[in-house]
Design a protein around this motif. Structure first.
Motif, PDB file in Angstrom:
ATOM      1  N   LEU A  71       9.777  -3.231  -7.947  1.00 52.00           N
ATOM      2  CA  LEU A  71       9.240  -2.014  -8.556  1.00 52.00           C
ATOM      3  C   LEU A  71       9.001  -2.187 -10.046  1.00 52.00           C
ATOM      4  O   LEU A  71       8.046  -1.627 -10.594  1.00 52.00           O
ATOM      5  CB  LEU A  71      10.187  -0.844  -8.304  1.00 52.00           C
ATOM      6  CG  LEU A  71      10.282  -0.393  -6.840  1.00 52.00           C
ATOM      7  CD1 LEU A  71      11.434   0.579  -6.659  1.00 52.00           C
ATOM      8  CD2 LEU A  71       8.973   0.230  -6.378  1.00 52.00           C
ATOM      9  N   ASP A  72       9.843  -2.963 -10.709  1.00 47.80           N
ATOM     10  CA  ASP A  72       9.622  -3.240 -12.132  1.00 47.80           C
ATOM     11  C   ASP A  72       8.262  -3.902 -12.322  1.00 47.80           C
ATOM     12  O   ASP A  72       7.512  -3.578 -13.245  1.00 47.80           O
ATOM     13  CB  ASP A  72      10.743  -4.128 -12.663  1.00 47.80           C
ATOM     14  CG  ASP A  72      10.694  -4.288 -14.169  1.00 47.80           C
ATOM     15  OD1 ASP A  72      10.737  -3.271 -14.881  1.00 47.80           O
ATOM     16  OD2 ASP A  72      10.598  -5.442 -14.630  1.00 47.80           O
ATOM     17  N   TRP A  73       7.920  -4.831 -11.433  1.00 47.83           N
ATOM     18  CA  TRP A  73       6.623  -5.511 -11.489  1.00 47.83           C
ATOM     19  C   TRP A  73       5.492  -4.557 -11.107  1.00 47.83           C
ATOM     20  O   TRP A  73       4.459  -4.504 -11.784  1.00 47.83           O
ATOM     21  CB  TRP A  73       6.634  -6.706 -10.527  1.00 47.83           C
ATOM     22  CG  TRP A  73       5.319  -7.412 -10.409  1.00 47.83           C
ATOM     23  CD1 TRP A  73       4.803  -8.350 -11.241  1.00 47.83           C
ATOM     24  CD2 TRP A  73       4.341  -7.215  -9.372  1.00 47.83           C
ATOM     25  NE1 TRP A  73       3.563  -8.759 -10.795  1.00 47.83           N
ATOM     26  CE2 TRP A  73       3.265  -8.085  -9.644  1.00 47.83           C
ATOM     27  CE3 TRP A  73       4.284  -6.407  -8.238  1.00 47.83           C
ATOM     28  CZ2 TRP A  73       2.131  -8.154  -8.836  1.00 47.83           C
ATOM     29  CZ3 TRP A  73       3.154  -6.472  -7.422  1.00 47.83           C
ATOM     30  CH2 TRP A  73       2.098  -7.337  -7.730  1.00 47.83           C
ATOM     31  N   GLU A  74       5.681  -3.788 -10.043  1.00 47.55           N
ATOM     32  CA  GLU A  74       4.607  -2.921  -9.550  1.00 47.55           C
ATOM     33  C   GLU A  74       4.280  -1.817 -10.532  1.00 47.55           C
ATOM     34  O   GLU A  74       3.096  -1.472 -10.734  1.00 47.55           O
ATOM     35  CB  GLU A  74       4.990  -2.323  -8.196  1.00 47.55           C
ATOM     36  CG  GLU A  74       3.846  -1.615  -7.486  1.00 47.55           C
ATOM     37  CD  GLU A  74       2.728  -2.559  -7.079  1.00 47.55           C
ATOM     38  OE1 GLU A  74       1.729  -2.653  -7.839  1.00 47.55           O
ATOM     39  OE2 GLU A  74       2.844  -3.198  -6.024  1.00 47.55           O
ATOM     40  N   LEU A  75       5.287  -1.254 -11.162  1.00 45.21           N
ATOM     41  CA  LEU A  75       5.030  -0.215 -12.158  1.00 45.21           C
ATOM     42  C   LEU A  75       4.198  -0.775 -13.312  1.00 45.21           C
ATOM     43  O   LEU A  75       3.318  -0.095 -13.843  1.00 45.21           O
ATOM     44  CB  LEU A  75       6.357   0.352 -12.675  1.00 45.21           C
ATOM     45  CG  LEU A  75       7.112   1.247 -11.687  1.00 45.21           C
ATOM     46  CD1 LEU A  75       8.535   1.487 -12.173  1.00 45.21           C
ATOM     47  CD2 LEU A  75       6.379   2.576 -11.495  1.00 45.21           C
ATOM     48  N   ALA A  76       4.463  -2.028 -13.689  1.00 48.11           N
ATOM     49  CA  ALA A  76       3.666  -2.668 -14.742  1.00 48.11           C
ATOM     50  C   ALA A  76       2.225  -2.839 -14.288  1.00 48.11           C
ATOM     51  O   ALA A  76       1.291  -2.658 -15.080  1.00 48.11           O
ATOM     52  CB  ALA A  76       4.281  -4.011 -15.133  1.00 48.11           C
ATOM     53  N   GLN A  77       2.024  -3.202 -13.018  1.00 47.81           N
ATOM     54  CA  GLN A  77       0.669  -3.352 -12.495  1.00 47.81           C
ATOM     55  C   GLN A  77      -0.095  -2.037 -12.546  1.00 47.81           C
ATOM     56  O   GLN A  77      -1.305  -2.006 -12.754  1.00 47.81           O
ATOM     57  CB  GLN A  77       0.711  -3.869 -11.048  1.00 47.81           C
ATOM     58  CG  GLN A  77       1.439  -5.172 -10.836  1.00 47.81           C
ATOM     59  CD  GLN A  77       0.916  -6.274 -11.714  1.00 47.81           C
ATOM     60  OE1 GLN A  77      -0.259  -6.627 -11.662  1.00 47.81           O
ATOM     61  NE2 GLN A  77       1.798  -6.833 -12.539  1.00 47.81           N
ATOM     62  N   THR A  89       0.827  -1.200   0.000  1.00 44.48           N
ATOM     63  CA  THR A  89       0.000   0.000   0.000  1.00 44.48           C
ATOM     64  C   THR A  89       0.862   1.250   0.000  1.00 44.48           C
ATOM     65  O   THR A  89       0.615   2.207  -0.748  1.00 44.48           O
ATOM     66  CB  THR A  89      -0.921   0.011   1.233  1.00 44.48           C
ATOM     67  OG1 THR A  89      -1.674  -1.198   1.276  1.00 44.48           O
ATOM     68  CG2 THR A  89      -1.874   1.189   1.186  1.00 44.48           C
ATOM     69  N   ALA A  90       1.886   1.241   0.839  1.00 39.23           N
ATOM     70  CA  ALA A  90       2.760   2.408   0.930  1.00 39.23           C
ATOM     71  C   ALA A  90       3.583   2.590  -0.347  1.00 39.23           C
ATOM     72  O   ALA A  90       3.739   3.716  -0.840  1.00 39.23           O
ATOM     73  CB  ALA A  90       3.676   2.270   2.138  1.00 39.23           C
ATOM     74  N   PHE A  91       4.109   1.501  -0.889  1.00 40.45           N
ATOM     75  CA  PHE A  91       4.895   1.609  -2.114  1.00 40.45           C
ATOM     76  C   PHE A  91       4.046   2.150  -3.272  1.00 40.45           C
ATOM     77  O   PHE A  91       4.498   3.014  -4.036  1.00 40.45           O
ATOM     78  CB  PHE A  91       5.481   0.253  -2.488  1.00 40.45           C
ATOM     79  CG  PHE A  91       6.653  -0.167  -1.647  1.00 40.45           C
ATOM     80  CD1 PHE A  91       7.749   0.668  -1.485  1.00 40.45           C
ATOM     81  CD2 PHE A  91       6.658  -1.396  -1.004  1.00 40.45           C
ATOM     82  CE1 PHE A  91       8.834   0.286  -0.710  1.00 40.45           C
ATOM     83  CE2 PHE A  91       7.736  -1.786  -0.229  1.00 40.45           C
ATOM     84  CZ  PHE A  91       8.829  -0.947  -0.071  1.00 40.45           C
ATOM     85  N   PHE A 110      12.352   4.365   1.185  1.00 39.72           N
ATOM     86  CA  PHE A 110      11.718   5.186   0.156  1.00 39.72           C
ATOM     87  C   PHE A 110      12.727   6.076  -0.559  1.00 39.72           C
ATOM     88  O   PHE A 110      12.487   6.503  -1.693  1.00 39.72           O
ATOM     89  CB  PHE A 110      10.558   5.979   0.751  1.00 39.72           C
ATOM     90  CG  PHE A 110       9.350   5.126   0.983  1.00 39.72           C
ATOM     91  CD1 PHE A 110       8.438   4.910  -0.028  1.00 39.72           C
ATOM     92  CD2 PHE A 110       9.138   4.492   2.201  1.00 39.72           C
ATOM     93  CE1 PHE A 110       7.332   4.094   0.164  1.00 39.72           C
ATOM     94  CE2 PHE A 110       8.049   3.673   2.411  1.00 39.72           C
ATOM     95  CZ  PHE A 110       7.137   3.464   1.388  1.00 39.72           C
ATOM     96  N   GLY A 111      13.866   6.315   0.085  1.00 37.36           N
ATOM     97  CA  GLY A 111      14.948   6.991  -0.619  1.00 37.36           C
ATOM     98  C   GLY A 111      15.485   6.136  -1.743  1.00 37.36           C
ATOM     99  O   GLY A 111      15.822   6.634  -2.828  1.00 37.36           O
TER     100      GLY A 111
END
Length: 340
Positions: free
Chosen positions: A320-326, A184-186, A241-242
């Motif tokens: 993040l590569d996966w989440e950005l695609a989602q 959720t935070a990401f 998060f940095g």
């Protein structure tokens, strides 16, 4: 070997199932609804069962070489509205599963606990011998503390051959959870919808595939009756998060004193007497962000089990590569700076 997994269709459970199948083991997945298991490998035996209903678990556990008990109710934020459910799943469900291990003389079990049962360690790194009082901001932590110390430990003391595996905050591709979870935070960061983060809130972080591999090590190498901290190294939320900012170029949310979240929690708790706030603004979640540093020492598990964790920079890149695609966002991840 034949292994049974409760919580097999969840985020960690799915990765564990795939790991065991790849290693050539027979796997029985326990799920409340068979349709939830459609994504699991075809070789997996799926059994409908609910950890809160002991009798329905018997056929799955009878004859098992080992049982991984992962099933749990996990959300931070809506806990006060789900306290009865959390107690039923996390405490009663754990008792049901462990009692069946005893009844059927299962050679070994792994009970999955959480570093959340340690709470704020007061700036000190703690090992498996540390025991905190059951005074936490979230229903999840309180019920997992009871399952750990009031259910699993006493049964282990009576001779039940179970290993307690303590995990940290888990992230990685394939996470379907929302509501008070790391994902959720990401996602809030990536969508630039996360207004601020606590500057001294610290958790131990672990990539999901590493967690699955380390749970297998706990089953294979862990001494029955012992607890092992399987999590990765603790990192502060602004630190994490940095790294996300370095990888994506998306500015990290502003870091503010954690006490700000505590003050907001007290305000929101008054409003909750008459209404329920939007997801992500519950008093429980805000108080959780003001709960200090969970600093754990995993050296025993590294020494005795050989657990391994990839650098968090590498794990976040894959996640993040996966989440950005989602999210339907373009993925042009940068190289992070080398850790100090």
């Amino acid at each position: 070997m034949g292994y049974v997994i409760t919580g097999a269709t969840g985020f960690i459970g799915t990765s564990l199932v795939e790991r065991l199948v790849d290693d050539g083991h027979a796997v029985t997945a326990v799920t409340r609804d068979e349709s939830n298991a459609e994504h699991l490998p075809e070789s997996v035996t799926v059994v409908e069962g609910d950890v809160t209903e002991k009798e329905g678990l018997r056929n799955a556990i009878d004859g098992a070489d080992g049982v991984f008990h992962l099933a749990a109710w996990y959300q931070v934020g809506p806990g006060p509205w789900n306290e009865e459910k959390a107690e039923r799943v996390n405490v009663k469900g754990t008792r049901n599963v462990l009692e069946l291990l005893d009844e059927y003389d299962v050679p070994k079990g792994v009970y999955v606990s959480t570093a959340g049962v340690y709470g704020d360690t007061g700036g000190e790194y703690v090992d498996e011998s540390y025991r905190s009082p059951n005074s936490f901001p979230s229903v999840y932590q309180r019920t997992k503390w009871r399952a750990h110390y009031e259910v699993a430990e006493p049964m282990i003391d009576d001779g039940l051959p179970v290993v307690i595996a303590t995990l940290g905050a888990i992230y990685g591709p394939g996470d379907k959870a929302y509501g008070g979870t790391p994902r959720t935070a990401f996602r809030g960061h990536l969508k630039q919808e996360l207004p601020m983060i606590p500057n001294d809130f610290t958790l131990p972080w672990s990539y999901v595939e590493d967690t699955a591999a380390n749970l297998v090590r706990a089953m294979d190498e862990g001494a029955p009756g012992e607890e092992y901290i399987l999590s990765g190294e603790p990192r502060s939320v602004p630190d994490i998060f940095g790294i996300v900012e370095e990888l994506t170029g998306i500015p990290a949310p502003r870091a503010v004193p954690s006490a700000v979240f505590g003050a907001l929690s007290r305000v929101v708790s008054v409003a909750e007497l008459v209404t329920r706030p939007p997801e992500g603004f519950e008093s429980e979640l805000l108080a959780f962000f003001d709960s200090g540093e969970v600093l754990v020492d995993n050296s025993r598990a590294r020494r005795e089990l050989g657990i391994e964790h990839r650098p968090v920079e590498d794990g976040l890149r894959e996640y993040l590569d996966w989440e950005l695609a989602q999210l339907g966002m373009q993925s042009e991840l940068r190289e992070p700076a080398s850790p100090a």
